[in-house]
Structures are given as C-alpha cells and as structure tokens.
Design a protein around this motif. Structure first.
Motif, mmCIF file in Angstrom:
data_model
loop_
_atom_site.group_PDB
_atom_site.id
_atom_site.type_symbol
_atom_site.label_atom_id
_atom_site.label_comp_id
_atom_site.label_asym_id
_atom_site.label_seq_id
_atom_site.Cartn_x
_atom_site.Cartn_y
_atom_site.Cartn_z
ATOM 1 N N LYS A 71 -12.825 0.602 12.402
ATOM 2 C CA LYS A 71 -11.385 0.436 12.615
ATOM 3 C C LYS A 71 -10.939 -0.777 11.811
ATOM 4 N N TYR A 72 -9.774 -0.677 11.191
ATOM 5 C CA TYR A 72 -9.246 -1.821 10.448
ATOM 6 C C TYR A 72 -7.733 -1.717 10.310
ATOM 7 N N TYR A 73 -7.112 -2.867 10.027
ATOM 8 C CA TYR A 73 -5.666 -2.927 9.867
ATOM 9 C C TYR A 73 -5.272 -2.908 8.400
ATOM 10 N N ILE A 74 -4.165 -2.219 8.134
ATOM 11 C CA ILE A 74 -3.459 -2.270 6.860
ATOM 12 C C ILE A 74 -2.057 -2.759 7.206
ATOM 13 N N SER A 75 -1.566 -3.760 6.493
ATOM 14 C CA SER A 75 -0.244 -4.298 6.806
ATOM 15 C C SER A 75 0.505 -4.683 5.533
ATOM 16 N N ASN A 76 1.769 -4.997 5.726
ATOM 17 C CA ASN A 76 2.645 -5.483 4.655
ATOM 18 C C ASN A 76 2.645 -4.568 3.429
ATOM 19 N N ILE A 77 2.879 -3.285 3.661
ATOM 20 C CA ILE A 77 2.879 -2.297 2.582
ATOM 21 C C ILE A 77 4.145 -2.442 1.747
ATOM 22 N N GLN A 78 3.947 -2.429 0.422
ATOM 23 C CA GLN A 78 5.052 -2.505 -0.528
ATOM 24 C C GLN A 78 4.810 -1.490 -1.639
ATOM 25 N N LEU A 79 5.884 -0.845 -2.084
ATOM 26 C CA LEU A 79 5.816 0.108 -3.181
ATOM 27 C C LEU A 79 6.724 -0.373 -4.311
ATOM 28 N N GLN A 80 6.218 -0.334 -5.546
ATOM 29 C CA GLN A 80 7.005 -0.757 -6.699
ATOM 30 C C GLN A 80 7.538 0.471 -7.431
ATOM 31 N N ALA A 82 9.793 2.460 -10.585
ATOM 32 C CA ALA A 82 9.692 2.445 -12.054
ATOM 33 C C ALA A 82 10.488 1.296 -12.672
ATOM 34 N N ASP A 83 11.521 0.798 -11.970
ATOM 35 C CA ASP A 83 12.325 -0.322 -12.474
ATOM 36 C C ASP A 83 11.695 -1.676 -12.190
ATOM 37 N N GLY A 84 10.585 -1.688 -11.453
ATOM 38 C CA GLY A 84 9.909 -2.938 -11.130
ATOM 39 C C GLY A 84 10.332 -3.547 -9.806
ATOM 40 N N ASN A 85 11.257 -2.903 -9.091
ATOM 41 C CA ASN A 85 11.703 -3.405 -7.792
ATOM 42 C C ASN A 85 10.731 -2.972 -6.705
ATOM 43 N N TRP A 86 10.570 -3.837 -5.702
ATOM 44 C CA TRP A 86 9.639 -3.562 -4.612
ATOM 45 C C TRP A 86 10.385 -3.125 -3.369
ATOM 46 N N LYS A 105 1.877 7.032 7.622
ATOM 47 C CA LYS A 105 3.141 7.701 7.305
ATOM 48 C C LYS A 105 4.254 6.666 7.266
ATOM 49 N N LEU A 106 4.836 6.524 6.094
ATOM 50 C CA LEU A 106 5.967 5.624 5.912
ATOM 51 C C LEU A 106 7.239 6.457 6.028
ATOM 52 N N SER A 107 8.252 5.926 6.657
ATOM 53 C CA SER A 107 9.505 6.663 6.768
ATOM 54 C C SER A 107 10.616 5.906 6.043
ATOM 55 N N LYS A 108 11.633 6.638 5.689
ATOM 56 C CA LYS A 108 12.831 6.071 5.060
ATOM 57 C C LYS A 108 12.518 5.310 3.775
ATOM 58 N N VAL A 109 11.651 5.880 2.947
ATOM 59 C CA VAL A 109 11.356 5.304 1.637
ATOM 60 C C VAL A 109 12.412 5.820 0.668
ATOM 61 N N PRO A 110 13.087 4.939 -0.063
ATOM 62 C CA PRO A 110 14.091 5.403 -1.020
ATOM 63 C C PRO A 110 13.464 6.355 -2.037
ATOM 64 N N SER A 111 14.201 7.405 -2.387
ATOM 65 C CA SER A 111 13.671 8.355 -3.365
ATOM 66 C C SER A 111 13.559 7.679 -4.729
ATOM 67 N N GLY A 112 12.597 8.130 -5.508
ATOM 68 C CA GLY A 112 12.387 7.567 -6.838
ATOM 69 C C GLY A 112 10.953 7.714 -7.273
ATOM 70 N N ASP A 113 10.665 7.193 -8.442
ATOM 71 C CA ASP A 113 9.312 7.189 -8.980
ATOM 72 C C ASP A 113 8.694 5.828 -8.705
ATOM 73 N N TYR A 114 7.470 5.840 -8.152
ATOM 74 C CA TYR A 114 6.771 4.609 -7.817
ATOM 75 C C TYR A 114 5.526 4.489 -8.668
ATOM 76 N N LYS A 115 5.260 3.260 -9.125
ATOM 77 C CA LYS A 115 4.143 3.054 -10.039
ATOM 78 C C LYS A 115 3.062 2.130 -9.493
ATOM 79 N N ALA A 116 3.316 1.471 -8.370
ATOM 80 C CA ALA A 116 2.313 0.542 -7.831
ATOM 81 C C ALA A 116 2.484 0.413 -6.331
ATOM 82 N N ILE A 117 1.396 0.006 -5.698
ATOM 83 C CA ILE A 117 1.392 -0.252 -4.257
ATOM 84 C C ILE A 117 0.606 -1.537 -4.021
ATOM 85 N N ARG A 118 1.027 -2.281 -3.014
ATOM 86 C CA ARG A 118 0.232 -3.422 -2.577
ATOM 87 C C ARG A 118 0.323 -3.511 -1.069
ATOM 88 N N PHE A 119 -0.764 -3.993 -0.488
ATOM 89 C CA PHE A 119 -0.835 -4.117 0.962
ATOM 90 C C PHE A 119 -1.902 -5.137 1.296
#
Length: 157
Positions: A71-80, A82-86, A105-119
């Motif tokens: 068992k482990y935690y994942i937190s502070n998820i961010q998606l970047q 295509a414009d470089g905004n997180w 499952k993430l909800s209410k993610v703005p539509s668009g193309d994403y190129k990176a993730i960090r957590f």
C-alpha cells in the motif's frame, strides 16, 4: 391479419417515441472531464509483472521474497498541457493498494492535450503533520502511525 399490423405499428411507434425522448448527454466538446491514471507494477530489470503472493527473486542478491501486501500514497497530482500550463488536482491524496486498486480517477480535468505528469510518492510534509484526516488519509486505512502522528508512506509486508 389486421391485428398483427396494428400491433406492429404500436410497437414501432413505442420504439420511435422511446428513442425520440432519449437525450444525448455526451457533450461533443466538453470543457472538462474525467482522467484515469493506471499504475502498472513491475519487478526487476526485465519489468516482469509484480503481483502479490508470488515468489520474486532479487536481481542482485538472488534472495527470494513474497509480498502479501503493498500500500502506498500518491499525492499532489499535476498535469501539464501542451501550452506548458499545469492543472493541479485539489485535495490530491490517493491510496494505492495492490490487489484492490491500481487506478486513480481524476475528475473535472480541463479538456486538452497533456504532455507531462508529476506527483509525489507519499504525503507532503504539511498534511503529514496535520493529524488524522478523512478520505484516503483516514485512520481506517491503517496507514497512520498512532504513536507518532504521521502517515505511513509505503507499507510492504
């Protein structure tokens, strides 16, 4: 013969009425929607599937191990995008437990193309020292040190 035609017409009319009263709720261009992150767990340099209750061999020492719980935690998820905004998930704390869940499952993610993730693996220091909390951080998940007021970041048995 007439009764069959009336029955066929009534069935066809009912179906037509049923289909015409259905509303398509899928917006063809939604402004936001769900995203599912799937975690694949692997073992060793060959990236073999990692499963519970399976004997694994340490790649260097050749010792054998069998895990019954992870068992482990994942937190502070961010998606970047295509414009470089997180995009930053609010209240971003998720508990992964092998054998039960490997998805977030993430909800209410703005539509668009994403190129990176960090957590973060684990719980950030501010929430870690804030005492027992709710949701994924609830004490009932057995991931909270009762003697030290902090979270267990990874539990392996």
């Amino acid at each position: 013969m007439k009764k069959r035609n009336i029955l066929a017409f009534a069935v066809a009319f009912a179906l037509l009425l049923g289909f015409s009263s259905c509303k398509d709720t899928d917006d063809p261009d939604p402004q936001e929607g769900p995203v599912t992150l799937v975690f694949d767990h692997v073992w060793g340099i060959d990236s073999n599937p990692f499963d519970l209750n399976v004997e694994l061999v340490h790649p260097k020492t050749k010792d054998t191990m069998t895990f019954t719980k992870i068992k482990y935690y994942i937190s502070n998820i961010q998606l970047q995008n295509a414009d470089g905004n997180w995009w930053v998930e609010d209240e971003s704390y998720h508990l992964i437990e092998l054998g039960l869940t490997n998805e977030i499952k993430l909800s209410k993610v703005p539509s668009g193309d994403y190129k990176a993730i960090r957590f973060t693996h684990g719980v950030d220091s501010l929430r870690n020292v804030s005492g027992a909390q709710e949701g994924a951080l609830a004490v009932t998940n057995n991931m909270f040190w009762s003697w030290n007021n902090g979270y267990i970041m990874l539990k392996a048995e």
